[in-house]
Write a protein that holds these residues in place. Structure first.
Motif, PDB file in Angstrom:
ATOM      1  N   PRO A 112     -12.442  19.836  73.042  1.00  0.00           N
ATOM      2  CA  PRO A 112     -12.106  19.861  74.472  1.00  0.00           C
ATOM      3  C   PRO A 112     -10.641  20.228  74.677  1.00  0.00           C
ATOM      4  N   LYS A 113     -10.389  20.959  75.726  1.00  0.00           N
ATOM      5  CA  LYS A 113      -9.019  21.322  76.091  1.00  0.00           C
ATOM      6  C   LYS A 113      -8.526  20.264  77.077  1.00  0.00           C
ATOM      7  N   ILE A 114      -7.347  19.715  76.823  1.00  0.00           N
ATOM      8  CA  ILE A 114      -6.770  18.692  77.701  1.00  0.00           C
ATOM      9  C   ILE A 114      -5.895  19.395  78.733  1.00  0.00           C
ATOM     10  N   LEU A 115      -6.302  19.265  80.005  1.00  0.00           N
ATOM     11  CA  LEU A 115      -5.585  19.876  81.114  1.00  0.00           C
ATOM     12  C   LEU A 115      -5.161  18.782  82.092  1.00  0.00           C
ATOM     13  N   THR A 116      -4.497  19.171  83.155  1.00  0.00           N
ATOM     14  CA  THR A 116      -4.049  18.216  84.165  1.00  0.00           C
ATOM     15  C   THR A 116      -4.927  18.329  85.405  1.00  0.00           C
ATOM     16  N   LEU A 117      -5.377  17.185  85.877  1.00  0.00           N
ATOM     17  CA  LEU A 117      -6.169  17.093  87.097  1.00  0.00           C
ATOM     18  C   LEU A 117      -5.283  16.498  88.182  1.00  0.00           C
ATOM     19  N   ARG A 118      -5.120  17.230  89.278  1.00  0.00           N
ATOM     20  CA  ARG A 118      -4.304  16.761  90.404  1.00  0.00           C
ATOM     21  C   ARG A 118      -5.135  16.865  91.673  1.00  0.00           C
ATOM     22  N   GLY A 119      -5.034  15.836  92.514  1.00  0.00           N
ATOM     23  CA  GLY A 119      -5.755  15.901  93.775  1.00  0.00           C
ATOM     24  C   GLY A 119      -5.673  14.606  94.550  1.00  0.00           C
ATOM     25  N   ILE A 120      -6.510  14.500  95.547  1.00  0.00           N
ATOM     26  CA  ILE A 120      -6.528  13.347  96.438  1.00  0.00           C
ATOM     27  C   ILE A 120      -7.869  12.622  96.303  1.00  0.00           C
ATOM     28  N   LEU A 121      -7.785  11.343  95.954  1.00  0.00           N
ATOM     29  CA  LEU A 121      -8.951  10.468  95.878  1.00  0.00           C
ATOM     30  C   LEU A 121      -8.993   9.661  97.164  1.00  0.00           C
ATOM     31  N   ILE A 130      -3.823  11.569  92.873  1.00  0.00           N
ATOM     32  CA  ILE A 130      -4.150  11.309  91.466  1.00  0.00           C
ATOM     33  C   ILE A 130      -3.570  12.451  90.635  1.00  0.00           C
ATOM     34  N   ASN A 131      -2.966  12.100  89.522  1.00  0.00           N
ATOM     35  CA  ASN A 131      -2.412  13.062  88.585  1.00  0.00           C
ATOM     36  C   ASN A 131      -2.721  12.511  87.191  1.00  0.00           C
ATOM     37  N   THR A 132      -3.678  13.112  86.506  1.00  0.00           N
ATOM     38  CA  THR A 132      -4.126  12.576  85.226  1.00  0.00           C
ATOM     39  C   THR A 132      -4.582  13.706  84.313  1.00  0.00           C
ATOM     40  N   ASN A 133      -4.890  13.368  83.076  1.00  0.00           N
ATOM     41  CA  ASN A 133      -5.441  14.334  82.126  1.00  0.00           C
ATOM     42  C   ASN A 133      -6.945  14.416  82.299  1.00  0.00           C
ATOM     43  N   ILE A 134      -7.484  15.589  81.977  1.00  0.00           N
ATOM     44  CA  ILE A 134      -8.925  15.784  81.989  1.00  0.00           C
ATOM     45  C   ILE A 134      -9.291  16.621  80.766  1.00  0.00           C
ATOM     46  N   ALA A 135     -10.343  16.191  80.058  1.00  0.00           N
ATOM     47  CA  ALA A 135     -10.839  16.933  78.903  1.00  0.00           C
ATOM     48  C   ALA A 135     -11.912  17.905  79.395  1.00  0.00           C
ATOM     49  N   VAL A 136     -11.722  19.187  79.096  1.00  0.00           N
ATOM     50  CA  VAL A 136     -12.624  20.234  79.564  1.00  0.00           C
ATOM     51  C   VAL A 136     -13.198  20.938  78.351  1.00  0.00           C
ATOM     52  N   LYS A 137     -14.517  21.066  78.325  1.00  0.00           N
ATOM     53  CA  LYS A 137     -15.179  21.673  77.168  1.00  0.00           C
ATOM     54  C   LYS A 137     -16.321  22.550  77.655  1.00  0.00           C
ATOM     55  N   LYS A 138     -16.496  23.690  77.034  1.00  0.00           N
ATOM     56  CA  LYS A 138     -17.602  24.584  77.368  1.00  0.00           C
ATOM     57  C   LYS A 138     -18.760  24.293  76.416  1.00  0.00           C
ATOM     58  N   ASP A 142     -22.454  25.831  80.302  1.00  0.00           N
ATOM     59  CA  ASP A 142     -22.077  24.676  81.113  1.00  0.00           C
ATOM     60  C   ASP A 142     -20.648  24.231  80.796  1.00  0.00           C
ATOM     61  N   ILE A 143     -20.092  23.417  81.688  1.00  0.00           N
ATOM     62  CA  ILE A 143     -18.744  22.896  81.489  1.00  0.00           C
ATOM     63  C   ILE A 143     -18.783  21.380  81.582  1.00  0.00           C
ATOM     64  N   GLU A 144     -18.252  20.727  80.552  1.00  0.00           N
ATOM     65  CA  GLU A 144     -18.178  19.268  80.515  1.00  0.00           C
ATOM     66  C   GLU A 144     -16.770  18.833  80.918  1.00  0.00           C
ATOM     67  N   LEU A 145     -16.706  17.873  81.839  1.00  0.00           N
ATOM     68  CA  LEU A 145     -15.432  17.314  82.285  1.00  0.00           C
ATOM     69  C   LEU A 145     -15.440  15.813  82.042  1.00  0.00           C
ATOM     70  N   LYS A 146     -14.383  15.306  81.401  1.00  0.00           N
ATOM     71  CA  LYS A 146     -14.244  13.871  81.166  1.00  0.00           C
ATOM     72  C   LYS A 146     -12.807  13.470  81.462  1.00  0.00           C
ATOM     73  N   SER A 147     -12.677  12.357  82.179  1.00  0.00           N
ATOM     74  CA  SER A 147     -11.348  11.873  82.498  1.00  0.00           C
ATOM     75  C   SER A 147     -11.390  10.364  82.693  1.00  0.00           C
ATOM     76  N   GLU A 148     -10.219   9.762  82.621  1.00  0.00           N
ATOM     77  CA  GLU A 148     -10.067   8.328  82.846  1.00  0.00           C
ATOM     78  C   GLU A 148      -8.710   8.102  83.499  1.00  0.00           C
ATOM     79  N   PHE A 149      -8.698   7.288  84.549  1.00  0.00           N
ATOM     80  CA  PHE A 149      -7.438   6.977  85.219  1.00  0.00           C
ATOM     81  C   PHE A 149      -7.529   5.588  85.837  1.00  0.00           C
TER      82      PHE A 149
END
Length: 181
Positions: A112-121, A130-138, A142-149
């Motif tokens: 998985p590629k670790i990217l930054t997730l930014r937005g409004i919850l 919210i500003n956190t890391n997100i693991a992105v994998k193809k 399909d695309i898998e997204l996993k994050s924890e904050f």
């Protein structure tokens, strides 16, 4: 009405282009936990979360119905919906943001590629950035997204009654797991 070759080509490009650029799910998973050691587990999961990702921009939006969270203990679920999240008054939680530096061509299925997730919850009528890391994998197409904050109930004006305050953590860990198709 006659369609020229140009019109037909344009329509084809629109339909195939949009289907390639957006990935969605209606069965994403969000789990939150606010457990305190030595007390009953305060944990729930919602497996009916919708999410859409624009793969050309990294823009992402998600929607979870608050009544969709399931607890092990029915009474805890009832209190969550009636007293804490007030699910009738505030029926949904939303997130709208961007996965920065998202490039579909740079994803692979092994790591998985670790990217930054930014937005409004937005929950309970309140919003928080919210500003956190997100693991992105193809995975195939399909695309898998996993994050924890972590958030706090106070971030969303959620009051924890004094009588149970020591049984609920001051911070809430939120985990997301989406497989977008």
């Amino acid at each position: 009405m006659k369609f020229s070759f140009l019109h037909i080509t344009f329509l084809f490009m629109i339909f195939t282009g949009f289907s390639q650029e957006r990935k969605i799910t209606k069965s994403g998973s969000i789990t939150f936990e606010a457990s305190v050691p030595s007390f009953e587990e305060v944990k729930a999961t919602n497996n009916t979360v919708s999410c859409i990702l624009d793969t050309s921009t990294g823009d992402i939006a998600s929607l979870a119905l608050t009544k969709g969270f399931r607890f092990k203990i029915a009474l805890m679920e009832e209190h969550f919906n009636e007293n804490y999240l007030e699910s009738t008054k505030f029926p949904k939680a939303t997130f709208k943001g961007t996965i920065t530096n998202f490039e579909l061509k740079n994803l692979n299925s092994k790591v998985p590629k670790i990217l930054t997730l930014r937005g409004i919850l937005s929950i309970h009528g309140k919003s928080k950035e919210i500003n956190t890391n997100i693991a992105v994998k193809k995975i195939n197409e399909d695309i898998e997204l996993k994050s924890e904050f972590i958030v706090t109930p106070a971030d969303f004006n959620i009051q924890i009654p004094k009588i149970v305050r020591n049984k609920v953590a001051e911070t809430v860990t939120i985990k997301i797991d989406f497989l977008l198709k």
